[in-house]
Design a protein around this motif. Structure first.
Motif, PDB file in Angstrom:
ATOM      1  N   LEU A 207       2.857   1.727  -6.548  1.00 35.88           N
ATOM      2  CA  LEU A 207       3.753   2.665  -5.867  1.00 35.88           C
ATOM      3  C   LEU A 207       3.715   2.422  -4.373  1.00 35.88           C
ATOM      4  CD1 LEU A 207       2.724   5.927  -7.813  1.00 35.88           C
ATOM      5  CD2 LEU A 207       4.451   4.220  -8.440  1.00 35.88           C
ATOM      6  N   GLY A 208       4.645   1.617  -3.896  1.00 37.45           N
ATOM      7  CA  GLY A 208       4.798   1.382  -2.463  1.00 37.45           C
ATOM      8  C   GLY A 208       6.217   1.763  -2.094  1.00 37.45           C
ATOM      9  N   ASN A 209       6.729   1.162  -1.057  1.00 37.67           N
ATOM     10  CA  ASN A 209       8.129   1.401  -0.728  1.00 37.67           C
ATOM     11  C   ASN A 209       9.002   0.899  -1.887  1.00 37.67           C
ATOM     12  OD1 ASN A 209      10.060   2.395   1.016  1.00 37.67           O
ATOM     13  ND2 ASN A 209      10.381   0.380   1.917  1.00 37.67           N
ATOM     14  N   GLY A 210       8.657  -0.297  -2.385  1.00 37.54           N
ATOM     15  CA  GLY A 210       9.163  -0.744  -3.682  1.00 37.54           C
ATOM     16  C   GLY A 210       8.132  -0.286  -4.711  1.00 37.54           C
ATOM     17  N   SER A 279      13.802  10.640   5.071  1.00 35.28           N
ATOM     18  CA  SER A 279      13.063   9.410   5.332  1.00 35.28           C
ATOM     19  C   SER A 279      12.827   8.657   4.025  1.00 35.28           C
ATOM     20  CB  SER A 279      11.709   9.775   5.956  1.00 35.28           C
ATOM     21  OG  SER A 279      10.851   8.665   5.991  1.00 35.28           O
ATOM     22  N   ASN A 280      12.474   7.374   4.171  1.00 39.04           N
ATOM     23  CA  ASN A 280      12.059   6.614   2.987  1.00 39.04           C
ATOM     24  C   ASN A 280      10.541   6.597   2.884  1.00 39.04           C
ATOM     25  OD1 ASN A 280      11.755   4.918   5.272  1.00 39.04           O
ATOM     26  ND2 ASN A 280      11.465   3.195   3.900  1.00 39.04           N
ATOM     27  N   ASP A 281       9.876   7.202   3.869  1.00 40.90           N
ATOM     28  CA  ASP A 281       8.419   7.106   3.944  1.00 40.90           C
ATOM     29  C   ASP A 281       7.773   8.300   3.250  1.00 40.90           C
ATOM     30  OD1 ASP A 281       5.695   7.490   5.089  1.00 40.90           O
ATOM     31  OD2 ASP A 281       6.247   5.656   6.149  1.00 40.90           O
ATOM     32  N   SER A 282       6.890   8.004   2.298  1.00 39.85           N
ATOM     33  CA  SER A 282       6.324   9.082   1.481  1.00 39.85           C
ATOM     34  C   SER A 282       5.572  10.112   2.323  1.00 39.85           C
ATOM     35  CB  SER A 282       5.405   8.517   0.410  1.00 39.85           C
ATOM     36  OG  SER A 282       4.201   8.097   0.982  1.00 39.85           O
ATOM     37  N   ARG A 283       4.977   9.640   3.435  1.00 39.58           N
ATOM     38  CA  ARG A 283       4.214  10.600   4.253  1.00 39.58           C
ATOM     39  C   ARG A 283       5.132  11.671   4.840  1.00 39.58           C
ATOM     40  NH1 ARG A 283       1.032   5.715   6.965  1.00 39.58           N
ATOM     41  NH2 ARG A 283       3.048   4.840   6.446  1.00 39.58           N
ATOM     42  N   GLU A 284       6.300  11.224   5.320  1.00 36.39           N
ATOM     43  CA  GLU A 284       7.243  12.199   5.894  1.00 36.39           C
ATOM     44  C   GLU A 284       7.830  13.103   4.817  1.00 36.39           C
ATOM     45  OE1 GLU A 284      10.122  10.698   8.784  1.00 36.39           O
ATOM     46  OE2 GLU A 284       8.752   9.024   9.120  1.00 36.39           O
ATOM     47  N   THR A 327      -1.939   1.991  -7.438  1.00 36.18           N
ATOM     48  CA  THR A 327      -2.127   1.014  -6.367  1.00 36.18           C
ATOM     49  C   THR A 327      -0.930   0.997  -5.417  1.00 36.18           C
ATOM     50  OG1 THR A 327      -2.927  -1.218  -5.901  1.00 36.18           O
ATOM     51  CG2 THR A 327      -1.148  -1.052  -7.513  1.00 36.18           C
ATOM     52  N   ALA A 328      -1.054   0.195  -4.344  1.00 36.85           N
ATOM     53  CA  ALA A 328      -0.057   0.032  -3.255  1.00 36.85           C
ATOM     54  C   ALA A 328      -0.048   1.272  -2.355  1.00 36.85           C
ATOM     55  CB  ALA A 328       1.328  -0.286  -3.801  1.00 36.85           C
ATOM     56  N   GLY A 329       0.768   1.221  -1.293  1.00 35.94           N
ATOM     57  CA  GLY A 329       0.716   2.232  -0.223  1.00 35.94           C
ATOM     58  C   GLY A 329       0.582   3.664  -0.695  1.00 35.94           C
ATOM     59  N   ILE A 330       1.459   4.089  -1.581  1.00 37.96           N
ATOM     60  CA  ILE A 330       1.421   5.479  -2.061  1.00 37.96           C
ATOM     61  C   ILE A 330       0.300   5.661  -3.083  1.00 37.96           C
ATOM     62  CG2 ILE A 330       2.737   7.264  -3.283  1.00 37.96           C
ATOM     63  CD1 ILE A 330       5.306   5.845  -2.167  1.00 37.96           C
ATOM     64  N   GLY A 331       0.223   4.737  -4.039  1.00 47.35           N
ATOM     65  CA  GLY A 331      -0.779   4.842  -5.103  1.00 47.35           C
ATOM     66  C   GLY A 331      -2.209   4.871  -4.560  1.00 47.35           C
ATOM     67  N   GLU A 332      -2.453   4.109  -3.496  1.00 47.41           N
ATOM     68  CA  GLU A 332      -3.812   4.035  -2.952  1.00 47.41           C
ATOM     69  C   GLU A 332      -4.130   5.199  -2.025  1.00 47.41           C
ATOM     70  OE1 GLU A 332      -4.198   0.150  -1.072  1.00 47.41           O
ATOM     71  OE2 GLU A 332      -3.270  -0.764  -2.827  1.00 47.41           O
ATOM     72  N   ASN A 333      -3.074   5.764  -1.402  1.00 42.66           N
ATOM     73  CA  ASN A 333      -3.329   6.737  -0.328  1.00 42.66           C
ATOM     74  C   ASN A 333      -2.923   8.169  -0.597  1.00 42.66           C
ATOM     75  OD1 ASN A 333      -4.375   5.056   1.947  1.00 42.66           O
ATOM     76  ND2 ASN A 333      -2.494   3.937   1.511  1.00 42.66           N
ATOM     77  N   SER A 334      -1.982   8.375  -1.497  1.00 43.05           N
ATOM     78  CA  SER A 334      -1.463   9.734  -1.620  1.00 43.05           C
ATOM     79  C   SER A 334      -2.132  10.516  -2.752  1.00 43.05           C
ATOM     80  CB  SER A 334       0.053   9.693  -1.845  1.00 43.05           C
ATOM     81  OG  SER A 334       0.503  10.991  -2.145  1.00 43.05           O
ATOM     82  N   SER A 359     -10.122  10.624  -2.434  1.00 40.81           N
ATOM     83  CA  SER A 359     -10.394   9.270  -1.921  1.00 40.81           C
ATOM     84  C   SER A 359      -9.098   8.540  -1.647  1.00 40.81           C
ATOM     85  CB  SER A 359     -11.151   8.442  -2.959  1.00 40.81           C
ATOM     86  OG  SER A 359     -12.365   9.037  -3.224  1.00 40.81           O
ATOM     87  N   ARG A 360      -9.199   7.543  -0.794  1.00 44.05           N
ATOM     88  CA  ARG A 360      -8.033   6.693  -0.547  1.00 44.05           C
ATOM     89  C   ARG A 360      -8.467   5.280  -0.203  1.00 44.05           C
ATOM     90  NH1 ARG A 360      -5.444  10.206   3.852  1.00 44.05           N
ATOM     91  NH2 ARG A 360      -3.869   8.626   3.874  1.00 44.05           N
ATOM     92  N   GLY A 361      -7.653   4.327  -0.662  1.00 41.34           N
ATOM     93  CA  GLY A 361      -7.854   2.945  -0.252  1.00 41.34           C
ATOM     94  C   GLY A 361      -9.135   2.286  -0.711  1.00 41.34           C
TER      95      GLY A 361
END
Ligand code: ADP
Length: 395
Positions: A207-210, A279-284, A327-334, A359-361
């Motif tokens: 789960l990232g931007n793609g 936004s396309n950014d999950s954090r926002e 995994t990936a940006g969202i999977g690892e961090n959100s 936990s993250r990352g």
């Protein structure tokens, strides 16, 4: 020890990572963006420091020479002969490549032929490969395909129920993407569980931007959510994921749009961005949702529902599930996304450990001991997989 360069060439960018193998240590990494402009951006990270420079870079060949000159100037390598192999990430390997391949004339021709399936990516990869060949003609190079890992899908899975001739004549079928990532995290998941991949049923959520999901049974991919192109599957940062194909004609008439324009909207202005308008950014989007923005919340819930639906479907395909990997940006961090997705999976016996899920990352088991399905965060590392394949195929 050998130094291996992992390269990801896009239409106007070149990402790189130099690794020391088999130690699997990153020596340096960076990227050149806006290739083709007077104001290209070159970023390199070395010994904990980040260096950034704006400079004119007319094409990929220039980008490659800037990079190689710079790593010599910084004493990262004393001569280019120290680079023992180069691995190129290739988006589309079509039906030709079940595995990574040592690059020769034939492989280059096939990557070129497959440009019809990936018109934005494969031509850029070829430019990248040739730019390195020109400077390092004797260095072996390997192509690592995003699609290879998915080549084990059976015909009833990779075929669309469209006229059979579309498949035979035009090779229209599901190819998938992010294969290097799905393979890496599923292998590492088995290792972390102390089991053989052959004995496991794993679902990997990149789960990232793609974003895509894969079902991995006995170490091989049996299904994945992306299709002929990365537009199929779950909603993403800017992609719609699956829609009724009839929407295309409908909106074309209503808004007087051509097919290209509509596809561009489905690829670049849909998903989180399209639904939220923010936004396309999950954090926002998460911040918006938590602050009470209904459309941000909706953008997330649509995606979480579809992800849970895919997981349910793969559970059926695999007749069970041992582990779910994020995994990936969202999977690892959100933590939020993982929590909300897992809530929808309670019927499968998924029980998340709230504390561990903070936990993250890092590689982490985040399900409760009594959870029927183990849930893990496993950071992806596509560059490492590429470097490993270079070593394997150049020996
Ligand atoms: P891609 O490689 O497809 O561009 P990434 O894997 O880098 O995507 O993921 C990008 C997404 O991950 C963005 O939506 C971003 O908001 C999210 N992301 C990245 N870092 C974090 C973080 N620390 N916390 C929450 N989300 C994050």
């Amino acid at each position: 020890m050998e130094k291996i360069l992992a390269v990801n060439a896009g239409s106007s960018s070149l990402k790189f990572q130099l690794l020391l193998m088999p130690l699997e240590k990153v020596i340096t990494e960076g990227l050149i963006e806006k290739i083709g402009s007077e104001q290209a951006i070159y970023t390199i990270k070395y010994e904990g420091e980040k260096h950034k420079k704006i400079l004119p870079v007319c094409d990929h060949a220039k980008a490659v020479s800037i990079l190689l000159e710079d790593i010599i100037k910084r004493n990262i390598v004393s001569s280019l002969e120290e680079i023992k192999g180069i691995g190129h990430r290739i988006v589309q390997g079509g039906w030709y490549f079940q595995d990574s391949a040592l690059i020769d004339e034939d492989v280059l021709n096939k990557i070129e032929e497959l440009s019809t399936l990936a018109p934005l990516h494969n031509p850029a990869h070829i430019v990248g490969i040739k730019a390195f060949q020109a400077v390092l003609p004797n260095t072996k190079a390997v192509a690592v395909f995003d699609t290879s890992f998915h080549q084990t899908m059976k015909q009833d899975t990779f075929m669309y129920a469209t006229p059979y001739e579309w498949y035979t004549k035009h090779k229209i079928r599901k190819y998938g993407a992010h294969g290097t990532s799905h393979k890496y995290v599923s292998m590492l998941c088995a290792e972390v569980m102390g089991k053989k991949s052959e004995d496991l049923k794993i679902i990997t959520c990149h789960l990232g931007n793609g974003a895509s999901i894969a079902a991995v049974k006995g170490g091989v991919c049996i299904d994945t959510s992306m299709g002929l192109t990365p537009l199929e599957g779950i909603p993403m940062g800017t992609r719609s994921g699956n829609i009724d194909p009839a929407v295309i004609e409908f909106i074309s008439e209503k808004e007087n749009l051509g097919i290209q324009e509509i596809l561009s909207i489905l690829n670049h202005k849909s998903g989180y961005l399209g639904v939220s308008g923010v936004s396309n950014d999950s954090r926002e989007i998460e911040d918006g949702a938590l602050a009470g923005n209904e459309r941000c919340n909706l953008a997330l819930e649509i995606q979480f529902k579809r992800i849970a639906d895919y997981i349910g479907s793969y559970y059926v395909s695999m007749s069970g599930l041992d582990a779910l990997v994020f995994t990936a940006g969202i999977g690892e961090n959100s933590s939020y996304a993982r929590e909300k997705i897992c809530e929808r999976l309670s019927v499968l016996g998924v029980e998340l450990d709230e504390e561990a899920n903070k936990s993250r990352g890092e590689v982490k088991l985040i399900s409760k001991p009594e959870s029927k399905v183990k849930v893990y965060i496993i950071p992806t590392n596509e560059e490492l997989m590429i470097a490993r394949d270079v070593i394997r195929l150049t020996k």
